[in-house]
Design a protein around this motif. Structure first.
Motif, mmCIF file in Angstrom:
data_model
loop_
_atom_site.group_PDB
_atom_site.id
_atom_site.type_symbol
_atom_site.label_atom_id
_atom_site.label_comp_id
_atom_site.label_asym_id
_atom_site.label_seq_id
_atom_site.Cartn_x
_atom_site.Cartn_y
_atom_site.Cartn_z
ATOM 1 N N CYS A 73 31.409 49.473 38.577
ATOM 2 C CA CYS A 73 32.381 50.632 37.752
ATOM 3 C C CYS A 73 33.130 50.705 36.287
ATOM 4 O O CYS A 73 33.040 52.113 35.755
ATOM 5 C CB CYS A 73 34.146 50.438 39.261
ATOM 6 N N VAL A 74 33.147 49.303 36.032
ATOM 7 C CA VAL A 74 33.382 49.602 34.133
ATOM 8 C C VAL A 74 31.710 50.599 33.940
ATOM 9 O O VAL A 74 31.469 51.285 32.975
ATOM 10 C CB VAL A 74 32.936 48.091 33.888
ATOM 11 N N LYS A 75 30.520 49.984 33.890
ATOM 12 C CA LYS A 75 29.917 50.625 34.179
ATOM 13 C C LYS A 75 29.120 51.533 33.542
ATOM 14 O O LYS A 75 28.586 52.582 33.135
ATOM 15 C CB LYS A 75 28.067 49.892 34.769
ATOM 16 N N HIS A 76 29.603 53.134 34.823
ATOM 17 C CA HIS A 76 29.277 54.210 35.389
ATOM 18 C C HIS A 76 31.059 54.657 35.197
ATOM 19 O O HIS A 76 30.607 56.253 35.257
ATOM 20 C CB HIS A 76 29.351 53.853 36.895
ATOM 21 N N LYS A 77 31.719 54.216 34.528
ATOM 22 C CA LYS A 77 33.117 54.429 34.802
ATOM 23 C C LYS A 77 33.679 55.761 36.140
ATOM 24 O O LYS A 77 33.808 56.670 35.516
ATOM 25 C CB LYS A 77 33.058 56.055 33.357
ATOM 26 N N LEU A 95 40.499 42.752 35.172
ATOM 27 C CA LEU A 95 41.247 44.054 35.475
ATOM 28 C C LEU A 95 41.517 44.569 34.092
ATOM 29 O O LEU A 95 41.740 45.612 34.243
ATOM 30 C CB LEU A 95 41.810 43.475 36.582
ATOM 31 N N ASP A 96 42.280 43.685 33.449
ATOM 32 C CA ASP A 96 43.224 44.121 31.939
ATOM 33 C C ASP A 96 41.823 44.556 30.954
ATOM 34 O O ASP A 96 42.501 45.921 30.707
ATOM 35 C CB ASP A 96 43.886 43.072 31.762
ATOM 36 N N LYS A 97 41.456 43.645 31.160
ATOM 37 C CA LYS A 97 39.789 44.272 29.919
ATOM 38 C C LYS A 97 39.391 45.572 30.693
ATOM 39 O O LYS A 97 39.296 46.492 29.692
ATOM 40 C CB LYS A 97 38.989 42.522 30.411
ATOM 41 N N ALA A 98 38.961 45.407 32.372
ATOM 42 C CA ALA A 98 38.495 46.617 32.243
ATOM 43 C C ALA A 98 39.009 47.981 32.267
ATOM 44 O O ALA A 98 38.781 49.054 31.746
ATOM 45 C CB ALA A 98 38.083 46.954 33.415
ATOM 46 N N ALA A 99 40.423 47.479 32.317
ATOM 47 C CA ALA A 99 41.890 48.986 31.999
ATOM 48 C C ALA A 99 41.551 49.658 30.883
ATOM 49 O O ALA A 99 41.534 50.667 31.051
ATOM 50 C CB ALA A 99 43.296 48.207 32.589
ATOM 51 N N LYS A 100 40.567 49.216 29.744
ATOM 52 C CA LYS A 100 40.473 50.247 28.134
ATOM 53 C C LYS A 100 39.774 50.331 28.590
ATOM 54 O O LYS A 100 39.442 51.339 27.448
ATOM 55 C CB LYS A 100 39.988 48.571 27.550
ATOM 56 N N THR A 101 38.597 50.846 29.412
ATOM 57 C CA THR A 101 38.301 51.617 29.699
ATOM 58 C C THR A 101 37.691 52.540 30.925
ATOM 59 O O THR A 101 37.535 53.940 30.644
ATOM 60 C CB THR A 101 36.013 51.070 29.453
ATOM 61 N N ILE A 102 38.730 52.691 32.375
ATOM 62 C CA ILE A 102 38.878 52.824 33.405
ATOM 63 C C ILE A 102 39.495 52.861 33.877
ATOM 64 O O ILE A 102 40.232 51.558 34.016
ATOM 65 C CB ILE A 102 37.376 52.532 34.513
ATOM 66 N N PRO A 103 40.143 53.612 34.784
ATOM 67 C CA PRO A 103 41.813 53.817 34.969
ATOM 68 C C PRO A 103 41.738 52.220 36.659
ATOM 69 O O PRO A 103 40.770 52.740 37.174
ATOM 70 C CB PRO A 103 42.394 54.537 35.534
#
Length: 251
Positions: A73-77, A95-103
């Motif tokens: 999901c991070v890769k594909h936004k 999850l916290d790190k991913a939240a910087k780029t996606i909801p």
């Protein structure tokens, strides 16, 4: 129309989400993911990875699959919504790190009734937090982790209201000569049996009285409906970490 990907499509929760989503005019299923690639009798194709076509991916799987889907999901936004339980502190950090780029959103339970229960528990703690607090949960005999994600949600709600550390307050069952109950502890008890979808009670025991706040689920549809509602909320949101409480407050 919101395009959904369902990870864990062959699981009990995945099947419930697929069933309800098929009846919802606001969403469409564009991808069904599970461990084995196959074509079902219904004609639906099961794939093993997320290809990025969906607006929101709904994940009800295992910690291992959770990690794979989050990375995709991070890769594909793609917005990421998960109800997977048994996660580690590293998973929540991811999850916290991913939240910087996606909801992103994670919850042990997507029932709006359970979300309300968490609010009631927090309020009760602010009023009768000096009472002894115990959490009891029961699930079907095929559940593989304990305590439930919902029990952990309730523990966090209580500890946040009381200013306690959940890791220090939680006492998972009691056995043998335990001595008197500590003042800053919350007992958590996991029961397993039959086909129980999910029962949760938070007990506030004082001198001469006892308050019990309880939620009982009659089927998985309440969880699946809450997940779909949360996915609609997450759609088009800015990157960030969201909660089911945000969905409840929006109405």
């Amino acid at each position: 129309m919101i395009k959904l990907s369902i990870s864990g499509a062959q699981g009990r929760m995945g099947q419930a989400v697929l069933h309800l989503a098929a009846q919802d005019a606001d969403v469409t299923i564009v991808e069904a993911i599970d461990r084995k690639k196959e074509v079902l009798d219904s004609g639906r194709e099961i794939v093993t990875t997320h290809d990025g076509d969906a607006d929101v991916l709904i994940d009800f799987t295992t910690p291992e699959a959770f990690r794979l889907r989050l990375a995709e999901c991070v890769k594909h936004k793609t917005a990421f919504l998960s109800g997977t339980t048994g996660l580690s502190s590293k998973d929540f950090a991811a999850l916290d790190k991913a939240a910087k780029t996606i909801p992103v959103m994670h919850a042990g339970n997507y029932s709006l009734g359970v979300t309300l229960l968490c609010e009631l528990v927090a309020h009760a703690c602010r009023v009768v937090g000096h009472y002894d607090i115990e959490i009891v949960e029961m699930h079907h005999n095929r559940k593989v982790d304990a305590p439930s994600g919902t029990a952990n949600m309730l523990l966090k709600s209580a500890c946040d209201a009381l200013g306690w550390d959940p890791a220090k307050a939680a006492v998972h069952g009691r056995q043998g000569h335990t001595g008197p109950r500590g003042q800053k502890e919350i007992g958590i008890h996991a029961l397993r049996g039959g086909d129980v979808f999910g029962d949760h009670s938070v007990i506030f025991a004082g001198q001469g009285e006892r308050i019990e706040l309880t939620h009982k689920a009659a089927n998985r549809d309440t969880f699946a409906a809450g997940a779909i509602k949360a996915a609609k909320f997450l759609f088009s949101r800015k990157p960030g970490r969201y909660t089911v409480r945000d969905v409840l407050l929006e109405g």
